[in-house]
Scaffold this motif. Sequence first.
Motif, PDB file in Angstrom:
ATOM      1  N   ILE A  25       0.842  -1.205   0.000  1.00 19.25           N
ATOM      2  CA  ILE A  25       0.000   0.000   0.000  1.00 19.25           C
ATOM      3  C   ILE A  25       0.877   1.254   0.000  1.00 19.25           C
ATOM      4  O   ILE A  25       0.619   2.201  -0.730  1.00 19.25           O
ATOM      5  CB  ILE A  25      -0.947  -0.003   1.219  1.00 19.25           C
ATOM      6  CG1 ILE A  25      -1.860  -1.230   1.192  1.00 19.25           C
ATOM      7  CG2 ILE A  25      -1.742   1.287   1.298  1.00 19.25           C
ATOM      8  CD1 ILE A  25      -2.911  -1.254   0.140  1.00 19.25           C
ATOM      9  N   GLY A  26       1.913   1.271   0.821  1.00 21.40           N
ATOM     10  CA  GLY A  26       2.811   2.416   0.879  1.00 21.40           C
ATOM     11  C   GLY A  26       3.509   2.661  -0.444  1.00 21.40           C
ATOM     12  O   GLY A  26       3.689   3.800  -0.872  1.00 21.40           O
ATOM     13  N   ALA A  27       3.912   1.577  -1.117  1.00 17.89           N
ATOM     14  CA  ALA A  27       4.569   1.705  -2.417  1.00 17.89           C
ATOM     15  C   ALA A  27       3.598   2.238  -3.468  1.00 17.89           C
ATOM     16  O   ALA A  27       3.958   3.095  -4.280  1.00 17.89           O
ATOM     17  CB  ALA A  27       5.139   0.355  -2.849  1.00 17.89           C
ATOM     18  N   ILE A  28       2.376   1.761  -3.447  1.00 16.48           N
ATOM     19  CA  ILE A  28       1.362   2.268  -4.378  1.00 16.48           C
ATOM     20  C   ILE A  28       1.133   3.751  -4.139  1.00 16.48           C
ATOM     21  O   ILE A  28       1.107   4.550  -5.077  1.00 16.48           O
ATOM     22  CB  ILE A  28       0.037   1.486  -4.234  1.00 16.48           C
ATOM     23  CG1 ILE A  28       0.200   0.081  -4.812  1.00 16.48           C
ATOM     24  CG2 ILE A  28      -1.113   2.226  -4.910  1.00 16.48           C
ATOM     25  CD1 ILE A  28      -0.951  -0.859  -4.513  1.00 16.48           C
ATOM     26  N   ARG A  29       0.979   4.140  -2.901  1.00 15.28           N
ATOM     27  CA  ARG A  29       0.706   5.545  -2.584  1.00 15.28           C
ATOM     28  C   ARG A  29       1.818   6.481  -3.029  1.00 15.28           C
ATOM     29  O   ARG A  29       1.552   7.558  -3.543  1.00 15.28           O
ATOM     30  CB  ARG A  29       0.447   5.712  -1.090  1.00 15.28           C
ATOM     31  CG  ARG A  29      -0.884   5.174  -0.680  1.00 15.28           C
ATOM     32  CD  ARG A  29      -1.148   5.447   0.779  1.00 15.28           C
ATOM     33  NE  ARG A  29      -2.470   4.968   1.155  1.00 15.28           N
ATOM     34  CZ  ARG A  29      -2.898   4.910   2.386  1.00 15.28           C
ATOM     35  NH1 ARG A  29      -2.120   5.314   3.383  1.00 15.28           N
ATOM     36  NH2 ARG A  29      -4.099   4.466   2.651  1.00 15.28           N
ATOM     37  N   ILE A  30       3.068   6.079  -2.853  1.00 15.92           N
ATOM     38  CA  ILE A  30       4.160   6.972  -3.221  1.00 15.92           C
ATOM     39  C   ILE A  30       4.343   7.042  -4.740  1.00 15.92           C
ATOM     40  O   ILE A  30       4.773   8.055  -5.274  1.00 15.92           O
ATOM     41  CB  ILE A  30       5.481   6.600  -2.513  1.00 15.92           C
ATOM     42  CG1 ILE A  30       6.438   7.784  -2.566  1.00 15.92           C
ATOM     43  CG2 ILE A  30       6.099   5.359  -3.108  1.00 15.92           C
ATOM     44  CD1 ILE A  30       7.628   7.681  -1.662  1.00 15.92           C
TER      45      ILE A  30
END
Length: 64
Positions: A25-30
């Motif tokens: 999720i963090g990778a998608i958001r960034i």
Amino acid sequence: MARLRIETDGWTCGALREDGRRCAIGAIRIEADSRDQADDACALLLEVVQREFGGETVPSLTPR
């Protein structure tokens, strides 16, 4: 792009970011161009986790 972010920075579970590493999720958001794009991608990821793997949440699929 999120996959490349995780490959480059490392992967973590249970936090969006930890010591520079990222969860899915963090990778998608960034990597997303906008919040709407990130939200859509995260919703799709959750749908696949639930439908294909029987998980309830994205973190529920990952080993600890």
